[in-house]
Scaffold this motif. Structure first.
Motif, PDB file in Angstrom:
ATOM      1  N   THR A 131      76.223  55.657  75.271  1.00 19.02           N
ATOM      2  CA  THR A 131      75.663  54.586  74.443  1.00 19.02           C
ATOM      3  C   THR A 131      76.065  54.895  73.014  1.00 19.02           C
ATOM      4  O   THR A 131      75.718  55.961  72.494  1.00 19.02           O
ATOM      5  CB  THR A 131      74.129  54.535  74.570  1.00 19.02           C
ATOM      6  N   VAL A 132      76.810  53.989  72.406  1.00 20.69           N
ATOM      7  CA  VAL A 132      77.366  54.247  71.080  1.00 20.69           C
ATOM      8  C   VAL A 132      76.940  53.143  70.123  1.00 20.69           C
ATOM      9  O   VAL A 132      77.093  51.955  70.410  1.00 20.69           O
ATOM     10  CB  VAL A 132      78.906  54.311  71.129  1.00 20.69           C
ATOM     11  N   ASN A 133      76.414  53.559  68.971  1.00 20.61           N
ATOM     12  CA  ASN A 133      76.063  52.624  67.907  1.00 20.61           C
ATOM     13  C   ASN A 133      77.119  52.779  66.823  1.00 20.61           C
ATOM     14  O   ASN A 133      77.370  53.891  66.360  1.00 20.61           O
ATOM     15  CB  ASN A 133      74.659  52.943  67.378  1.00 20.61           C
ATOM     16  N   GLU A 156      74.801  60.798  78.679  1.00 23.65           N
ATOM     17  CA  GLU A 156      73.915  61.167  79.790  1.00 23.65           C
ATOM     18  C   GLU A 156      74.734  61.307  81.061  1.00 23.65           C
ATOM     19  O   GLU A 156      75.642  60.514  81.266  1.00 23.65           O
ATOM     20  CB  GLU A 156      72.864  60.085  80.011  1.00 23.65           C
ATOM     21  N   LYS A 206      76.391  65.867  68.461  1.00 22.70           N
ATOM     22  CA  LYS A 206      76.480  66.273  67.064  1.00 22.70           C
ATOM     23  C   LYS A 206      77.865  66.802  66.738  1.00 22.70           C
ATOM     24  O   LYS A 206      78.306  66.771  65.607  1.00 22.70           O
ATOM     25  CB  LYS A 206      75.439  67.352  66.764  1.00 22.70           C
ATOM     26  N   THR A 230      75.721  48.152  69.494  1.00 24.06           N
ATOM     27  CA  THR A 230      75.324  49.265  70.355  1.00 24.06           C
ATOM     28  C   THR A 230      75.839  48.924  71.737  1.00 24.06           C
ATOM     29  O   THR A 230      75.357  47.989  72.366  1.00 24.06           O
ATOM     30  CB  THR A 230      73.796  49.454  70.379  1.00 24.06           C
ATOM     31  N   TYR A 271      72.187  63.340  72.017  1.00 19.48           N
ATOM     32  CA  TYR A 271      72.992  62.699  70.980  1.00 19.48           C
ATOM     33  C   TYR A 271      74.014  63.731  70.538  1.00 19.48           C
ATOM     34  O   TYR A 271      73.647  64.842  70.132  1.00 19.48           O
ATOM     35  CB  TYR A 271      72.118  62.249  69.805  1.00 19.48           C
ATOM     36  N   THR A 284      77.448  50.121  75.715  1.00 16.16           N
ATOM     37  CA  THR A 284      77.300  51.114  76.777  1.00 16.16           C
ATOM     38  C   THR A 284      78.487  51.035  77.724  1.00 16.16           C
ATOM     39  O   THR A 284      79.062  49.961  77.923  1.00 16.16           O
ATOM     40  CB  THR A 284      76.006  50.885  77.574  1.00 16.16           C
ATOM     41  N   HIS A 321      77.678  55.653  64.258  1.00 15.54           N
ATOM     42  CA  HIS A 321      76.372  56.097  63.780  1.00 15.54           C
ATOM     43  C   HIS A 321      75.720  57.074  64.750  1.00 15.54           C
ATOM     44  O   HIS A 321      75.064  58.023  64.312  1.00 15.54           O
ATOM     45  CB  HIS A 321      75.454  54.895  63.552  1.00 15.54           C
ATOM     46  N   SER A 322      75.875  56.853  66.061  1.00 15.43           N
ATOM     47  CA  SER A 322      75.306  57.773  67.043  1.00 15.43           C
ATOM     48  C   SER A 322      76.001  57.597  68.380  1.00 15.43           C
ATOM     49  O   SER A 322      76.504  56.522  68.702  1.00 15.43           O
ATOM     50  CB  SER A 322      73.803  57.546  67.208  1.00 15.43           C
ATOM     51  N   ILE A 323      76.017  58.696  69.159  1.00 14.65           N
ATOM     52  CA  ILE A 323      76.576  58.701  70.509  1.00 14.65           C
ATOM     53  C   ILE A 323      75.586  59.427  71.414  1.00 14.65           C
ATOM     54  O   ILE A 323      75.304  60.603  71.191  1.00 14.65           O
ATOM     55  CB  ILE A 323      77.933  59.435  70.573  1.00 14.65           C
ATOM     56  N   LEU A 324      75.060  58.725  72.402  1.00 16.71           N
ATOM     57  CA  LEU A 324      74.178  59.325  73.402  1.00 16.71           C
ATOM     58  C   LEU A 324      74.992  59.483  74.678  1.00 16.71           C
ATOM     59  O   LEU A 324      75.612  58.523  75.148  1.00 16.71           O
ATOM     60  CB  LEU A 324      72.968  58.428  73.654  1.00 16.71           C
TER      61      LEU A 324
END
Length: 149
Positions: A58-60, A40, A23, A108, A21, A110, A35-38
């Motif tokens: 993957t973004v929320n 990979e 930061k 969310t 994720y 992708t 809210h968040s970004i994963l």
């Protein structure tokens, strides 16, 4: 015995497909709230980006305006110019984003990006955007990367 082998394969695939994720990212003019970004595969920041490797995001986020459209775009700064990364699918609708996008709704989504055509290894900034109606950013974020030839 078969169940044990399946569990080992799942664990091995989790090790091979590490993600983090992010930061250390900044909003670059998006109207939504991220809210968040994963990302990979990536195991540290700055993420080491290699040519012709598929990176899965993957973004929320919560939308900041209504939009009929949502298009993915990604780029990185290389030699004082912004070079595009190929993003699939280009249309973000149907990949976690239900169009029309509704202000205040949380999504969310992708997408995959494949960087190409950089000539040297360099630490730089990548930018990933979801563009809505009137070329306005639903979301946009910059994050540090290390491009590896």
């Amino acid at each position: 015995m078969i169940a044990f082998v399946k569990v080992q394969l799942v664990l091995l695939s989790c090790v091979l497909c590490t993600g983090i994720y992010l930061k250390h990212f900044t909003d670059c003019g998006g109207h939504g709230t991220i809210h968040s970004i994963l990302l990979e595969p990536c195991d540290s920041e700055p993420c080491h980006i290699f040519e012709d490797t598929t990176y899965h995001g993957t973004v929320n986020f919560t939308a900041g305006f209504n939009s009929q459209t949502a298009l993915n775009k990604a780029t990185a700064e290389i030699a004082n110019a912004w070079g595009p990364f190929h993003v699939t699918p280009e249309d973000a609708c149907g990949h976690g984003i239900i169009c029309p996008v509704v202000k205040g709704e949380t999504y969310t989504y992708t997408a995959d990006a494949v960087p190409k055509n950089f000539n040297s290894s360099i630490r730089t900034v990548a930018k990933w955007m979801v563009v809505g109606d009137n070329n306005e950013y639903l979301i946009c974020w910059d994050f540090p990367v290390f491009l590896n030839v």
